[in-house]
Design a protein around this motif. Structure first.
Motif, short mmCIF file in Angstrom:
data_model
loop_
_atom_site.label_atom_id
_atom_site.label_comp_id
_atom_site.label_asym_id
_atom_site.label_seq_id
_atom_site.Cartn_x
_atom_site.Cartn_y
_atom_site.Cartn_z
N VAL A 213 2.51 1.69 -5.40
CA VAL A 213 1.82 2.14 -4.19
C VAL A 213 0.44 2.69 -4.51
O VAL A 213 0.17 3.13 -5.63
CB VAL A 213 2.64 3.20 -3.42
N HIS A 214 -0.41 2.65 -3.53
CA HIS A 214 -1.75 3.22 -3.62
C HIS A 214 -1.74 4.52 -2.82
O HIS A 214 -1.80 4.49 -1.59
CB HIS A 214 -2.79 2.24 -3.05
N GLU A 215 -1.62 5.63 -3.51
CA GLU A 215 -1.55 6.92 -2.84
C GLU A 215 -2.90 7.36 -2.30
O GLU A 215 -2.97 8.11 -1.34
CB GLU A 215 -0.97 7.96 -3.79
N ASP A 216 -3.97 6.90 -2.92
CA ASP A 216 -5.30 7.32 -2.51
C ASP A 216 -6.27 6.12 -2.60
O ASP A 216 -7.09 6.04 -3.50
CB ASP A 216 -5.79 8.46 -3.41
N PRO A 217 -6.15 5.16 -1.64
CA PRO A 217 -7.03 3.99 -1.70
C PRO A 217 -8.50 4.40 -1.59
O PRO A 217 -8.83 5.38 -0.92
CB PRO A 217 -6.59 3.16 -0.50
N GLN B 230 1.93 -2.54 -2.91
CA GLN B 230 1.44 -2.23 -1.56
C GLN B 230 -0.09 -2.36 -1.59
O GLN B 230 -0.73 -1.89 -2.52
CB GLN B 230 1.84 -0.80 -1.23
N ILE B 231 -0.65 -3.02 -0.58
CA ILE B 231 -2.11 -3.13 -0.51
C ILE B 231 -2.60 -2.63 0.84
O ILE B 231 -1.93 -2.78 1.85
CB ILE B 231 -2.60 -4.58 -0.77
N MET C 36 -9.59 -6.44 1.54
CA MET C 36 -8.98 -5.47 0.61
C MET C 36 -9.73 -4.15 0.65
O MET C 36 -10.96 -4.12 0.59
CB MET C 36 -9.03 -6.01 -0.83
N GLN C 37 -8.99 -3.05 0.76
CA GLN C 37 -9.57 -1.72 0.80
C GLN C 37 -8.98 -0.80 -0.26
O GLN C 37 -9.10 0.41 -0.18
CB GLN C 37 -9.44 -1.12 2.20
N CYS C 38 -8.36 -1.40 -1.26
CA CYS C 38 -7.88 -0.66 -2.41
C CYS C 38 -8.17 -1.50 -3.65
O CYS C 38 -8.45 -2.69 -3.55
CB CYS C 38 -6.38 -0.36 -2.30
N MET D 69 2.15 -6.23 1.61
CA MET D 69 2.75 -6.26 0.28
C MET D 69 2.32 -7.52 -0.46
O MET D 69 2.01 -8.55 0.15
CB MET D 69 4.28 -6.24 0.39
N ALA D 70 2.31 -7.41 -1.79
CA ALA D 70 2.06 -8.56 -2.65
C ALA D 70 3.22 -8.64 -3.64
O ALA D 70 3.56 -7.65 -4.30
CB ALA D 70 0.74 -8.40 -3.39
#
Length: 169
Positions: free
Chosen positions: A7-11, A36-37, A49-51, A22-23
């Motif tokens: 997971v991206h906790e802080d994109p 998770q994207i 894409m923002q992460c 999801m990927a």
């Protein structure tokens, strides 16, 4: 085996109306692992894409992507002009060495003006804009890889691969 999620906790990009998808990481050698994207919606049904991707090859911040009907990443439609440098710190480093390496990664990214995301405390993903000078960061990574404290790679070391039909859940 049950699925596990990265997971991206802080994109690095936060916008109103962000979308999470999801990927499947099986095509990249990580069976039963999903990333998770964070995405921004476009009017044409595509997403941006923002992460900074942690484990997906061939994908970078601001790339335009397509999702399937199950909200799974299936295609990189257009490159956004950025690259992703990823580093994984070795397990079991002495605390002082760990702090030096992790702090050095953060300092190198910060001094170059590059966005940085962490997955846990050992895995960093750094966004390098197309016009960014990554020479100092790469030299830092090379030196620490040579010292055995980390492994690093560019996310475009391999192309993006969509999962085979029937493998996405």
């Amino acid at each position: 085996m049950s699925k596990k999620y990265v997971v991206h906790e802080d994109p690095v990009v936060r916008t109103a109306g962000q979308y999470i998808a999801m990927a499947d990481l099986a095509p990249f050698g990580f069976p039963d692992l999903w990333e998770q994207i964070w995405l921004g919606r476009r009017e044409d049904g595509l997403f941006v894409m923002q992460c900074v991707p942690f484990r997906i090859y061939g994908l970078n911040l601001f790339d335009v992507v397509r999702l399937d009907e199950d909200d799974m990443l299936v295609e990189v439609v257009e490159k956004g002009g950025h690259r992703t440098l990823r580093a994984l710190l070795e397990a079991g480093l002495a605390p002082q060495v760990f702090d030096e390496v992790a702090g050095g990664i953060a300092a190198q990214a910060r001094s170059a003006g590059f966005a940085l995301e962490w997955s846990g405390d050992r895995h960093a993903a750094i966004d390098v804009p197309g016009d960014g000078d990554s020479a100092s960061l790469v030299a830092f990574m090379d030196a620490h890889e040579g010292a055995g404290t980390l492994f690093w790679e560019w996310s475009d070391a391999e192309p993006f691969q969509a999962p085979q039909r029937g493998t996405a859940c």
